[in-house]
Design a protein around this motif. Structure first.
Motif, short mmCIF file in Angstrom:
data_model
loop_
_atom_site.label_atom_id
_atom_site.label_comp_id
_atom_site.label_asym_id
_atom_site.label_seq_id
_atom_site.Cartn_x
_atom_site.Cartn_y
_atom_site.Cartn_z
N ASP A 178 0.77 -1.09 0.00
CA ASP A 178 0.06 -0.01 0.17
C ASP A 178 0.69 1.42 0.04
O ASP A 178 0.07 2.31 0.13
N ALA A 222 -5.53 2.24 0.73
CA ALA A 222 -5.98 1.17 1.44
C ALA A 222 -5.77 -0.09 0.82
O ALA A 222 -6.07 -1.24 1.43
N TYR A 223 -5.00 -0.31 -0.21
CA TYR A 223 -4.83 -1.64 -0.90
C TYR A 223 -3.48 -1.43 -1.77
O TYR A 223 -2.81 -0.33 -1.93
N ASP A 251 -7.51 -0.13 -4.22
CA ASP A 251 -8.65 0.46 -3.64
C ASP A 251 -9.69 1.43 -4.52
O ASP A 251 -10.26 2.19 -4.00
N SER A 296 -15.46 -0.47 12.42
CA SER A 296 -14.55 -1.02 11.46
C SER A 296 -13.30 -0.05 11.83
O SER A 296 -13.34 1.15 12.26
N TYR A 312 -10.38 1.84 6.64
CA TYR A 312 -11.57 1.39 5.60
C TYR A 312 -12.56 2.21 5.58
O TYR A 312 -13.40 2.58 4.63
N ARG A 313 -12.81 2.84 6.48
CA ARG A 313 -14.00 3.84 6.40
C ARG A 313 -13.49 5.07 5.55
O ARG A 313 -14.27 5.50 4.58
N SER A 341 -11.35 4.91 3.10
CA SER A 341 -11.23 4.33 1.79
C SER A 341 -12.70 4.33 1.11
O SER A 341 -12.85 4.60 -0.05
N PHE A 342 -13.57 4.03 2.16
CA PHE A 342 -14.91 3.79 1.43
C PHE A 342 -15.35 5.26 0.78
O PHE A 342 -16.07 5.29 -0.14
N LYS A 400 -13.82 6.09 -2.12
CA LYS A 400 -14.35 5.59 -3.32
C LYS A 400 -15.56 6.30 -3.83
O LYS A 400 -16.05 6.30 -4.94
#
Lengths: 326, 535
Positions: free
Chosen positions: A131, A151-152, A173, B73, B77-78, B80-81, B84
């Protein structure tokens, strides 16, 4: 078209910015899953008598080589991205026993791509499945900076051809981030696709245009000043698009390769964008490059262990010769 | 970032004003400084989000972040979501600010009050009161700040129940042991003791006949040993026979396996051909076909996911849009690796640098200019000239390029013609280009010193330097003809720049002097064909 057969599966091909006839090829054994790697430096001989493609040098590595990049300051220097997380520097002017001259091991996962700064010519970036993106210079044994925001896996990191400190990164990501080396964090986040973005490249003639390609089989061309809507969406590949490259000579021309084994040429500025399509590979086509020094000279490589170099527009049937590798 | 996002429009205006200032060929040094200052601002502002924050997006993000499941979570991840979903960094930061993650003041205070009530009631039940109090405080400390008020009570009742169950089970086992097991033990002990006593009595009786019995026992043992020997011999013989049969069987099996392998190879080849045709069929735009292929290759896709787990689970895996079918050999290797076997063709290679401090060899060639970098570095000074048209050259670039081209005979050309370079695009690009050139100029001087070419290479270097000038001069001639013709200025400029770009590309192409003349010829023909096109 001139062909070179590598012993391992091809992963990346790059033309030298100094010599028109020189190419570097990154290969990995067993499709890069598990095995050794080899870095080839090939020469396209200008005379018709000798084989069209011959090998100048080859370097074996313990793990697969996923990407290679030529130095913009030293004509004999190569940067190799290795699957064991290391970044190795090779100097083909030195004897093989002195190579590699550096092994920089900071990434904790596979290093997927590397790019050399074409403006400053003293630094390069590497992107990895851990990452992060790391910035290096030739004179330092450790990285100058680490950019950790994705994130990836970061599949690709590319310098802007006009702005010395700006680069873009494409990640699993599903975002493309634009970074400025002088800024503490990324300056722009483009949620380009609904699926993983495997590659990105800057337009050489318009520094605000960037192309991204994704697992969703499409290539999107964006203007970073208005990144909500892409300028153009190029469909036509049957599977994920693995690599995209803007032409160094023509503003609207870009080249792509995909898991559908095709190499395509597009002009995103015209209505009917697909300009050319080459189906010479018999396995996933994973690496393409367009020569900066010779307009129209293209190269591609794939998991079928073949490297093709040809002039755009020439017939496929010309000059098919299989050169022996070690 | 915060400082940059408000003023992009103003900095753009500044750019325009400054470019107007720079255009005047008055005080060149000042113009350089000003242009430099604006150049430092303009590139970064392009690559920064300049839109204002969208309140609606922030509200949506806040709702998302307030959801209890999201609370649990990781922050990564939050973020990143939200990224996106297209939120800018500012919007995400704002949403995080407005929805505080741990609300330390309010919720824990309420929880503490509940604890106090419960501890007072817990003192009353006797046995586990002391246990309850630390148990109560422990859940209190362990409660995540997001949890609801009902949870402490659950912890309480759970603790009480657990203690009660343990006590009951302990009591029950104690009773069992007392009633059932202990008497059995006692009776067993009594039996053992009795047996011992009997045994002692019997021993005293049978002492005189011991010797006889010993002799008899010895004979019996000898006979038994003989029997055993015979039996073992027989077993050995039978084993040998079995082995023989077994090896014969194995041989036959090997033969059969090889036959099967060859058959399977033949089948694979056949399948490979059919697969190739299947893949091309799939490439067509027929969703149904793709779906069926997807179902067929779903297995492949899943194994691809697993396969990349070999590299510890970070695949560039194809997601839902149809998974590309992998070749048989790929699947074989994946399967092998998943079983834990190593493919046999891997060698042990030591790829470490023999000398980690090895200096890279001196570069033999100067860095070449890129075709899109028209206007940078000395090789392109010729291109500067060839881009002459009726537009003006900024004086800043005049001086800069003049300083770059050391002793270039084209320098007087620049100073004579008060022309401005334009790319096909706007001036900001030019600024950016020259900015890039400036910064590249300085780092080059700092970190990379062009090496003195060794005497052997001097001839080639001189040749290389000479070649661009020759072609440039010839380009100049043709471009003069262009300028002389009174046609549309902008069209001319575009064609001229295209010519010079292609001319430049071609001119930097030549690797050997043998190709030199032919390439210059090509450049000339190219430009002359453009000239004829115009006329």
């Amino acid at each position: 078209m001139p062909v070179f057969k590598t012993p391992f599966n091809g992963y990346s091909v790059k033309f030298s910015p100094f010599y028109e006839t020189r190419i570097a090829v990154a290969t990995a054994q067993n499709f890069g899953i598990l095995g050794n790697g080899r870095l080839h430096v090939l020469d396209l001989s200008p005379t018709p008598n000798s084989p069209p493609i011959s090998e100048l040098a080859a370097y074996d590595t313990a793990d697969g080589v996923y990407d290679v990049s030529w130095s913009e300051s030293h004509d004999s220097l190569l940067v190799a991205a290795i699957a064991d997380g290391s970044v190795k520097l090779y100097d083909i002017a030195l004897p093989p026993s002195s190579n590699p001259i550096r092994s920089l091991h900071e990434h904790t996962r596979e290093v997927q791509s590397t790019d050399y700064n074409p403006v400053r010519r003293d630094s390069f970036i590497t992107s990895s499945w851990d990452d992060t993106i790391k910035l290096w210079t030739l004179d330092r044994p450790t990285s100058v900076r680490t950019f950790k925001e994705h994130a990836y896996c970061v599949y690709s990191a590319v310098w802007n051809p006009r702005h010395a400190d700006v680069f873009a990164s494409a990640s699993g990501d599903c975002t493309v981030r634009i970074w400025d080396v002088r800024e503490p964090s990324s300056t722009m986040i483009i949620p380009g696709h609904e699926f993983e973005i495997l590659t990105c490249d800057w337009n050489k003639y318009d520094d605000c245009i960037i192309a991204t390609a994704s697992v969703d089989k499409s290539i999107k061309v964006w203007d970073v000043r208005n990144y909500r809507v892409p300028i153009s969406v190029l469909n036509g590949h049957g599977y994920a698009v693995r690599k995209v490259k803007f032409s160094p000579h023509r503003r609207g021309l870009l080249m792509s390769c995909s898991y559908d084994m095709a190499v395509c040429l597009w002009d995103y500025m015209v209505e009917d964008a697909l300009v050319g399509r080459y189906d010479h590979h018999t396995e996933f086509a994973v690496g393409v490059d367009m020569s900066v020094l010779v307009e129209g000279l293209l190269a591609s490589t794939g998991w079928d262990e073949l490297v093709y170099v040809w002039q755009h527009g020439t017939d496929l049937a010309i000059n098919c010769f299989i050169g022996m590798s070690s | 970032m915060a400082t940059q996002s408000p003023p992009p429009p103003t900095s753009a205006e500044e750019n325009q004003r400054n470019s107007a200032v720079v255009a005047e060929p008055t005080n060149e040094d000042q113009a350089n400084a000003q242009a430099e200052a604006t150049k430092q601002n303009s590139p970064t502002s392009v690559f920064v989000n300049s839109e204002p924050m969208r309140e609606e997006q922030v509200q949506n993000a806040m709702k998302f972040l307030s959801h209890p499941k999201v609370r649990g979570s990781p922050v990564m991840y939050r973020r990143s979501f939200l990224e996106k979903k297209g939120l800018t960094k500012e919007e995400i930061d704002e949403a995080f600010l407005r929805v505080p993650d741990p609300p330390p003041s309010t919720q824990t205070a309420v929880v503490n009050q509940d604890e106090q009530v419960k501890t007072s009631s817990g003192i009353q039940p006797q046995t586990s009161s002391q246990n309850l109090q630390p148990a109560a405080t422990a859940p209190a400390n362990a409660i995540s700040p997001v949890s609801s008020l009902a949870q402490p009570r659950f912890h309480w009742s759970h603790a009480i129940l657990a203690v009660g169950v343990l006590a009951a089970s302990g009591a029950g086992t104690a009773v069992l042991v007392k009633n059932a097991i202990v008497p059995r033990l006692k009776s067993w002990i009594r039996r053992v003791v009795l047996e011992d006593e009997d045994g002692i009595v019997k021993k005293t009786d049978s002492r005189p006949s011991l010797a006889e019995e010993a002799a008899a026992a010895a004979k019996a043992a000898a006979a038994a040993a003989a029997d055993v020997a015979k039996a073992s011999q027989e077993m050995l013989i039978s084993k040998n026979e079995e082995r023989r049969y077994f090896s014969e069987l194995m041989n036959m099996l090997d033969v059969q396996v090889q036959e099967m392998k060859s058959m399977s190879n033949a089948i694979r080849k056949l399948e490979g051909e059919t697969n190739a045709t299947a893949r091309t069929y799939v490439d067509q735009d027929d969703r149904q076909i793709r779906v069926t292929n997807l179902q067929k290759t779903n297995v492949n896709g899943k194994t691809e996911y697993d396969s990349r787990s070999v590299r510890s689970a970070s695949p560039p895996a194809s997601a839902e849009p149809s998974v590309a079918p992998h070749s048989k050999s790929y699947m074989e290797i994946m399967a092998m690796v998943q079983r834990g076997e190593k493919p046999s063709n891997i060698r042990e290679i030591n790829d470490l640098p023999p000398n980690p401090n090895q200096q890279p060899s001196n570069p033999r060639l100067a860095p070449r200019t890129k075709p899109w970098e028209a206007g940078q570095t000395q090789n392109n000074s010729s291109q500067l000239l060839s881009q002459v048209s009726s537009d003006g050259l900024t004086s800043a670039q005049d001086n800069w390029s003049a300083s770059q081209s050391n002793g270039d005979s084209s320098a007087p050309w620049l100073q004579r013609k008060n022309v401005r370079i334009t790319e096909i695009e706007n001036e900001d690009e030019v600024k950016a280009v020259s900015y890039g050139g400036r910064t590249s100029e300085r780092p080059i001087q700092r970190t990379w010193v062009p090496p003195q070419p060794p005497p052997i290479l001097m001839a080639e270097a001189a040749e290389a330097i000479r070649r661009p000038k020759q072609s440039a001069q010839k380009d100049l001639l043709t471009d003069d003809q262009l300028v002389a013709q009174a046609s549309d200025v902008s069209d001319e400029l575009q064609r001229v720049t295209k010519v010079s770009e292609s001319g430049g590309a071609i001119e930097s192409n030549g690797g050997s002097s043998a190709l030199n003349s032919t390439e210059i010829q090509e450049a000339e023909d190219y430009s002359s064909s453009y000239v004829s096109h115009q006329a």
